[in-house]
Design a protein around this motif. Structure first.
Motif, PDB file in Angstrom:
ATOM      1  N   ALA A 191       0.830  -1.208   0.000  1.00 33.38           N
ATOM      2  CA  ALA A 191       0.000   0.000   0.000  1.00 33.38           C
ATOM      3  C   ALA A 191       0.866   1.260   0.000  1.00 33.38           C
ATOM      4  CB  ALA A 191      -0.943  -0.006   1.201  1.00 33.38           C
ATOM      5  N   HIS A 192       2.072   1.133   0.536  1.00 33.94           N
ATOM      6  CA  HIS A 192       2.987   2.284   0.520  1.00 33.94           C
ATOM      7  C   HIS A 192       3.479   2.620  -0.885  1.00 33.94           C
ATOM      8  CE1 HIS A 192       3.216   3.637   4.565  1.00 33.94           C
ATOM      9  NE2 HIS A 192       3.654   2.502   5.070  1.00 33.94           N
ATOM     10  N   LYS A 249       1.524   3.156  -3.212  1.00 33.15           N
ATOM     11  CA  LYS A 249       0.572   4.181  -3.645  1.00 33.15           C
ATOM     12  C   LYS A 249       0.548   5.383  -2.722  1.00 33.15           C
ATOM     13  CE  LYS A 249      -3.274   3.197  -5.872  1.00 33.15           C
ATOM     14  NZ  LYS A 249      -4.562   2.639  -6.291  1.00 33.15           N
ATOM     15  N   GLU A 250       0.608   5.108  -1.431  1.00 32.52           N
ATOM     16  CA  GLU A 250       0.523   6.190  -0.443  1.00 32.52           C
ATOM     17  C   GLU A 250       1.706   6.109   0.508  1.00 32.52           C
ATOM     18  OE1 GLU A 250      -1.732   8.603  -0.089  1.00 32.52           O
ATOM     19  OE2 GLU A 250      -3.001   7.940  -1.753  1.00 32.52           O
ATOM     20  N   LYS A 251       2.452   7.184   0.593  1.00 29.91           N
ATOM     21  CA  LYS A 251       3.604   7.162   1.489  1.00 29.91           C
ATOM     22  C   LYS A 251       3.166   7.293   2.958  1.00 29.91           C
ATOM     23  CE  LYS A 251       6.870   6.998  -1.728  1.00 29.91           C
ATOM     24  NZ  LYS A 251       6.240   5.835  -2.391  1.00 29.91           N
ATOM     25  N   GLU A 252       2.113   8.060   3.161  1.00 33.49           N
ATOM     26  CA  GLU A 252       1.658   8.325   4.537  1.00 33.49           C
ATOM     27  C   GLU A 252       0.628   7.293   4.988  1.00 33.49           C
ATOM     28  OE1 GLU A 252       2.964  10.973   6.179  1.00 33.49           O
ATOM     29  OE2 GLU A 252       4.151  11.375   4.364  1.00 33.49           O
ATOM     30  N   HIS A 253       0.461   7.208   6.303  1.00 36.99           N
ATOM     31  CA  HIS A 253      -0.602   6.362   6.855  1.00 36.99           C
ATOM     32  C   HIS A 253      -1.893   7.180   6.935  1.00 36.99           C
ATOM     33  CE1 HIS A 253       2.825   4.036   8.933  1.00 36.99           C
ATOM     34  NE2 HIS A 253       2.460   3.407   7.851  1.00 36.99           N
ATOM     35  N   ASN A 254      -2.437   7.474   5.787  1.00 41.87           N
ATOM     36  CA  ASN A 254      -3.650   8.292   5.780  1.00 41.87           C
ATOM     37  C   ASN A 254      -4.871   7.433   5.409  1.00 41.87           C
ATOM     38  OD1 ASN A 254      -3.355   7.845   3.054  1.00 41.87           O
ATOM     39  ND2 ASN A 254      -2.470   9.854   2.649  1.00 41.87           N
ATOM     40  N   LYS A 255      -5.983   8.098   5.251  1.00 46.25           N
ATOM     41  CA  LYS A 255      -7.242   7.393   4.970  1.00 46.25           C
ATOM     42  C   LYS A 255      -7.162   6.564   3.691  1.00 46.25           C
ATOM     43  CE  LYS A 255     -11.816   8.658   6.383  1.00 46.25           C
ATOM     44  NZ  LYS A 255     -12.915   9.594   6.357  1.00 46.25           N
ATOM     45  N   ALA A 256      -6.605   7.171   2.657  1.00 48.04           N
ATOM     46  CA  ALA A 256      -6.487   6.468   1.372  1.00 48.04           C
ATOM     47  C   ALA A 256      -5.600   5.235   1.519  1.00 48.04           C
ATOM     48  CB  ALA A 256      -5.911   7.412   0.326  1.00 48.04           C
ATOM     49  N   PHE A 257      -4.569   5.377   2.331  1.00 42.79           N
ATOM     50  CA  PHE A 257      -3.659   4.258   2.577  1.00 42.79           C
ATOM     51  C   PHE A 257      -4.422   3.066   3.168  1.00 42.79           C
ATOM     52  CE2 PHE A 257      -1.022   1.869   5.553  1.00 42.79           C
ATOM     53  CZ  PHE A 257       0.045   1.497   4.757  1.00 42.79           C
ATOM     54  N   TYR A 258      -5.160   3.324   4.251  1.00 43.55           N
ATOM     55  CA  TYR A 258      -5.872   2.232   4.922  1.00 43.55           C
ATOM     56  C   TYR A 258      -7.017   1.676   4.077  1.00 43.55           C
ATOM     57  CZ  TYR A 258      -2.983   2.741   8.999  1.00 43.55           C
ATOM     58  OH  TYR A 258      -1.897   2.754   9.839  1.00 43.55           O
TER      59      TYR A 258
END
Ligand SMILES: [Zn+2]
Length: 164
Positions: free
Chosen positions: A120-121, A123-132
């Motif tokens: 998932a990282h 696509k998303e570097k941060e642990h944000n909503k889109a990540f989860y």
């Protein structure tokens, strides 16, 4: 409580209750009775590639391995390194996924959670909503499994302390 201190108090109390009654091991075994058989870097690589190809087709992975040097698992259960470098005038990106060695000997759900997290990282570097959201797309009960992985780490710590 280590590993799960950011979860609701009620959940922590439930786990504490299991620990006090010496039932945490049984709880985990009942819920996840079977361990996976992905023991080598080679089989881990194809396991990760299968998942990657299902959800992240266009991304490349250059390396996948179990890493015994990830000691502080409370900080990171796996790592994902994204290296960009210029090679022969072209920008080349390398994705490396490392999974802490303790995940060699766990239920498949736990290994999958770690791999899903690292993928998932991409696509998303941060642990944000889109990540989860993307984690849940790859593993439906991702949140529950992440919690149980943390509980499992707690369980390992308790076993370790008993040995000393
Ligand atoms: Zn992360």
């Amino acid at each position: 409580m280590k590993y799960i201190s950011h979860y609701p108090q009620q959940l922590q109390d439930q786990i504490q209750h299991l620990i006090d009654n010496d039932k945490l091991g049984i709880y985990l075994e009942k819920k996840y009775p079977k361990k996976h058989s992905i023991k080598t870097d080679k089989t881990l690589y194809s396991y990760v590639m299968d998942l990657k190809n299902e959800y992240l087709k266009k991304f490349q992975i250059s390396k996948v391995l179990y890493d015994g040097k990830i000691n502080d698992v409370s900080q990171s259960l796996g790592t994902h390194t994204f290296i960009s470098r210029v090679q022969g005038g072209k920008l080349k990106a390398k994705n490396i996924i490392k999974v802490a060695t303790i995940f060699k000997d766990v239920p498949e759900e736990f290994l999958k959670m770690i791999v899903v997290h690292e993928l998932a990282h991409f696509k998303e570097k941060e642990h944000n909503k889109a990540f989860y959201k993307f984690c849940e797309h790859m593993q439906k009960d991702y949140h529950q499994v992440e919690f149980d992985v943390r509980v499992y780490l707690l369980h390992l710590d308790i076993l370790q302390k008993r040995k000393i």
